[in-house]
Scaffold this active site. Structure first.
Site, PDB file in Angstrom:
ATOM      1  N   GLU B  63      -0.464  -8.483  -6.128  1.00  0.00           N
ATOM      2  CA  GLU B  63      -0.062  -9.312  -4.992  1.00  0.00           C
ATOM      3  C   GLU B  63      -1.141 -10.290  -4.552  1.00  0.00           C
ATOM      4  O   GLU B  63      -0.870 -11.460  -4.283  1.00  0.00           O
ATOM      5  CB  GLU B  63       0.356  -8.424  -3.811  1.00  0.00           C
ATOM      6  CG  GLU B  63       1.718  -7.749  -3.985  1.00  0.00           C
ATOM      7  CD  GLU B  63       1.697  -6.498  -4.862  1.00  0.00           C
ATOM      8  OE1 GLU B  63       0.609  -6.105  -5.312  1.00  0.00           O
ATOM      9  OE2 GLU B  63       2.775  -5.929  -5.089  1.00  0.00           O
ATOM     10  N   HIS B 132       6.465   1.853   2.797  1.00  0.00           N
ATOM     11  CA  HIS B 132       7.423   0.816   2.370  1.00  0.00           C
ATOM     12  C   HIS B 132       8.309   0.295   3.506  1.00  0.00           C
ATOM     13  O   HIS B 132       9.328  -0.313   3.235  1.00  0.00           O
ATOM     14  CB  HIS B 132       8.359   1.373   1.294  1.00  0.00           C
ATOM     15  CG  HIS B 132       7.734   1.572  -0.046  1.00  0.00           C
ATOM     16  ND1 HIS B 132       6.846   2.566  -0.315  1.00  0.00           N
ATOM     17  CD2 HIS B 132       7.884   0.902  -1.202  1.00  0.00           C
ATOM     18  CE1 HIS B 132       6.485   2.504  -1.592  1.00  0.00           C
ATOM     19  NE2 HIS B 132       7.089   1.507  -2.146  1.00  0.00           N
TER      20      HIS B 132
HETATM   21  C1  LIG Z   1       1.710  -2.947  -4.298  1.00  0.00           C
HETATM   22  C2  LIG Z   1       3.075  -2.652  -4.780  1.00  0.00           C
HETATM   23  N1  LIG Z   1       3.786  -3.626  -5.354  1.00  0.00           N
HETATM   24  C3  LIG Z   1       5.034  -3.371  -5.812  1.00  0.00           C
HETATM   25  C4  LIG Z   1       5.581  -2.133  -5.679  1.00  0.00           C
HETATM   26  C5  LIG Z   1       6.994  -1.852  -6.188  1.00  0.00           C
HETATM   27  N2  LIG Z   1       6.932  -1.042  -7.388  1.00  0.00           N
HETATM   28  C6  LIG Z   1       7.023   0.291  -7.308  1.00  0.00           C
HETATM   29  S1  LIG Z   1       6.828   1.011  -8.778  1.00  0.00           S
HETATM   30  C7  LIG Z   1       6.630  -0.445  -9.569  1.00  0.00           C
HETATM   31  C8  LIG Z   1       6.403  -0.457 -11.039  1.00  0.00           C
HETATM   32  C9  LIG Z   1       5.160   0.265 -11.425  1.00  0.00           C
HETATM   33  O1  LIG Z   1       5.088   0.434 -12.804  1.00  0.00           O
HETATM   34  P1  LIG Z   1       3.996   1.334 -13.480  1.00  0.00           P
HETATM   35  O2  LIG Z   1       2.690   1.176 -12.800  1.00  0.00           O
HETATM   36  O3  LIG Z   1       4.026   1.041 -14.932  1.00  0.00           O
HETATM   37  O4  LIG Z   1       4.453   2.829 -13.207  1.00  0.00           O
HETATM   38  P2  LIG Z   1       5.772   3.578 -13.674  1.00  0.00           P
HETATM   39  O5  LIG Z   1       6.787   3.355 -12.617  1.00  0.00           O
HETATM   40  O6  LIG Z   1       6.184   3.040 -14.992  1.00  0.00           O
HETATM   41  O7  LIG Z   1       5.405   5.021 -13.738  1.00  0.00           O
HETATM   42  C10 LIG Z   1       6.723  -1.492  -8.660  1.00  0.00           C
HETATM   43  C11 LIG Z   1       6.629  -2.912  -8.999  1.00  0.00           C
HETATM   44  C12 LIG Z   1       4.818  -1.154  -5.029  1.00  0.00           C
HETATM   45  N3  LIG Z   1       5.302   0.085  -4.808  1.00  0.00           N
HETATM   46  N4  LIG Z   1       3.561  -1.422  -4.609  1.00  0.00           N
END
Ligand SMILES: Cc1ncc(C[n+]2csc(CCOP(=O)(O)OP(=O)(O)O)c2C)c(N)n1
Ligand SMILES: [Mg+2]
Lengths: 338, 326
Positions: B63, B132
């Site tokens: 971000e 959130h």
């Molecule tokens: C700072 C932030 N930005 C966006 C999100 C929304 N979000 C939650 S999980 C996710 C994807 C994360 O992917 P990854 O790190 O690969 O973990 P996985 O879900 O595959 O275990 C996003 C974009 C968030 N929770 N926090």
């Protein structure tokens, strides 16, 4: 490749069977969570570990449970369960109940069990990575030989704060293992669309941190690699950066109904061929540690166990509305009312 | 009768962005999962197929980084629309937004402009728990150099996004996750709604309910409940926090002589407190009693539905506050 691992493995049949049971338990537990979500008993954001079981089993079987520290993001059920957190309390937390790990305040994404070394359970992608390094800072400060497992997703590994933390971990020799659970996706974004160099394992190198990539779909290999790294970090009291290759079969979270937007059915089907549970099952059958009958019996036994967990959790009451004010501070209340 | 189409708040946002992007190739979208995945709340559905990777930029989960890159692009004359998947994640980019984006024009004495829209859902959806569910509208409305708007209706979200995109200043455009599916009628012609103009959503003579975003809808629901008891509430939707149209608020208060300010943010130290103090200061002689205030509980958002319902402001809290004053 699986056979190779078996040849090298020193695990006894009983230990291998236990890995199998652990993975099957996680699978059924997560499927039950999905059911509870569909039934409306669980709400909000909920992310399952289906497909990634071997990774958590391998790592958590390699540490001193209850002594070493563990921290992860919101995809956290497996870590808590393998550390020995009461599964009824985990399920009850998902249902937002009084007997949940956080009395219903946290939900699926925010499980905590510090008595077992589990420090969450975090929802801001990348946000907990410095916290994990802070746990390692504390154990180093106290001159203990604890190590910290600091799990993150492939998507999380892009956050700026991760690089800041790696620099300090390298600079200060923090006994922290940074584990990237590379399941190929960050929500709906494929690895190659979010990482300039998809070889995430290289990211520790600029910070003078030992770094490598390993396979997370073969539990035996996973355990051997994890144990080697855990022992090295405990011995040398320095950080380690590991990219573990895995795959999530489920959607990103229970609310993700759009898998076709980022991958094909064919891709999913071919990924299922690498299912870590089936892989170990084949080995156990081949080595006659299990038979088709015992495989079935284990499955039935675990399904029943999970059903009981679900029922016990569902019997837990909802929190009393007045609890909304509890535990904001250790020693004072907030001003009440709207 | 002018032609109108029934549409959702989400579709109104889409229509507004499509129309503006078609007109001006300098406008582009940037954010997490907004392209191929169509946006977590599906606001950017259809944009990636139409405009492609150049104008619909999927970012990594970084971000602070992409907020800064969008700001730099705006300094160079492009017109980015940055989506935060939820406004809660804009906290990671606060340094960029407050220390950089908001100050460029002033620090350069007006020679560098920063036309950028920062949009996304803010506030509590349902059971997304403590990390959130933030209402940060008041944080942003505290910052000189930013404009902050929070539309409550389908018509406004369409017309105010147009204004935001046309604005040469950074605009924080606060949507609400609980409004995306709300339906309304949208005139078939293009229009925009200027910032700094509050509106009366429902006329009344007994008390003014002042709010914005979802809370304006909550105030309408409260007004209906109050009507059953013969209390005729006026609903003032401020729409734009910065600039703030105090005139419309004051005119309403001078008519009803009573007011309650309603907001979702934590009760203490919120933007609602600011509105409250303005009314108290400037309408003192017109008031028949103290100005009331209804805000969210001063607690991190709990996950449990039972506890969450306790914490989030609803129409019954508004009714109770009105009863206390009348
Ligand atoms: C700072 C932030 N930005 C966006 C999100 C929304 N979000 C939650 S999980 C996710 C994807 C994360 O992917 P990854 O790190 O690969 O973990 P996985 O879900 O595959 O275990 C996003 C974009 C968030 N929770 N926090
Ligand atoms: Mg991932």
């Amino acid at each position: 490749m699986a056979k190779q691992a078996v040849k090298n493995s020193t695990e006894s049949p009983a230990v291998l069977e236990q890995y199998y049971r652990d993975m099957v338990f996680l699978r059924h537990f997560e499927e039950k969570c999905n059911l509870a979500y569909r039934q409306g008993k669980v709400g909000g954001y909920m992310h399952t570990y289906i497909g990634m079981e071997a990774l958590a089993v391998g790592w958590l079987e390699s540490i001193k449970k209850g002594y070493d520290y563990v921290i992860t993001a919101y995809r956290d059920h497996a870590h808590a369960l393998l550390l020995g957190t009461d599964p009824v309390a985990v399920m009850a937390e998902l249902m937002g109940r009084k007997d949940g790990t956080a009395g219903g305040k946290g939900g699926s994404m925010h499980l905590f069990d510090p008595e077992r070394g589990f420090y969450g359970g975090w929802g801001i992608v990348g946000g907990h990575i410095p916290l994990g390094a802070g746990l390692a800072f504390a154990s180093k400060y106290r001159e203990e030989d604890r190590i910290t497992l600091n799990f993150m997703g492939d998507g999380a590994s892009n956050q700026g704060v991760v690089f800041e933390t790696l620099n300090m971990a390298g600079l200060w020799d923090l006994p922290c293992i940074f584990i990237v659970e590379n399941n190929e996706f960050a929500m709906g974004t494929r690895l190659e669309y979010h990482a300039a160099d998809p070889e995430l394992w290289k990211r520790g190198i600029p910070f003078d941190i030992k770094s490598e990539r390993i396979d997370g779909m073969d539990v035996i290999q996973m355990k051997n690699d994890a144990q080697r790294i855990v022992d090295w970090v405990r011995e040398n009291q320095k950080p380690y950066w590991v990219e573990v290759m895995t795959y999530r079969y489920a959607g990103h979270g229970a609310a993700d109904q759009d898998r076709q937007l980022y991958r094909t059915k064919e891709e999913e089907a071919s990924a299922w061929k690498r299912d870590p549970i089936k892989r170990l099952e084949a080995i156990l059958l081949e080595r006659k540690i299990l038979t088709p009958e015992t495989v079935e019996a284990i499955d039935a036994e675990i399904i029943e166990q999970v059903d009981k967990i679900y029922d016990a959790a569902d019997a837990s009451p909802h929190p009393d509305p007045s609890e909304v004010y509890d535990n904001i501070y250790t020693d004072m209340d907030v001003e009440k009312g709207h | 009768m002018p032609a109108a189409t029934e549409t959702t708040y989400r579709e109104a946002l889409q229509k507004s962005m499509f129309e503006e992007m078609d007109k001006n190739a300098d406008i582009f979208l940037m954010g997490e999962d907004i392209g191929r995945y169509e946006g977590t709340f599906k606001v950017t559905k259809g944009f990636f197929p139409k405009y492609g990777t150049r104008r619909v930029v999927d970012t990594p989960i970084t971000e602070a980084g992409f907020m800064g890159i969008a700001t730099g692009a705006a300094m160079a004359g492009l017109r980015p629309i940055v989506e935060f998947m939820t406004m809660s994640f804009s906290i990671l980019a606060l340094d960029q937004i407050i220390n950089h984006t908001a100050k460029i024009h002033y620090m350069s004495n007006g020679i560098v402009k920063c036309p950028i829209v920062i949009r996304g859902p803010g506030g509590a959806a349902k059971q997304l728990s403590a990390q959130h569910s933030h209402s940060l509208d008041g944080w942003y409305a505290h910052v000189p150099g930013l404009k902050v708007v929070a539309p409550a209706t389908v018509q406004d979200v369409y017309g105010m996004l147009k204004t935001a995109i046309a604005d040469d200043n950074p605009v924080v455009f606060y949507e609400h996750p609980r409004l995306y599916a709300m339906k309304g009628t949208l005139p078939d012609h293009e229009y925009s709604i200027p910032f700094g103009k509050a509106q009366i959503l429902k006329e009344g003579k007994d008390i003014s309910l002042v709010g914005y975003s979802l809370m304006s809808q909550i105030n309408l629901a409260a007004a209906e409940l109050l009507a059953k008891d013969g209390i005729d509430a006026e609903v003032v939707d401020i729409r734009s926090l910065l600039p703030l149209d105090t005139e419309t608020i004051y005119r309403s208060v001078r008519k009803t002589h009573r007011a309650v300010v309603v907001y979702e943010d934590w009760k203490s130290g919120s933007f609602g407190s600011e509105i409250h103090s303005r009314i108290s200061e400037d309408c003192f002689d017109d008031l028949d009693g103290p100005v009331g205030r209804v805000g969210g509980l001063n607690v991190p958002m709990p996950y449990s539905r039972v506890l969450e319902l306790e914490a989030v402001t609803n129409e019954h809290h508004v009714v109770a506050a009105v009863r206390k004053l009348l």
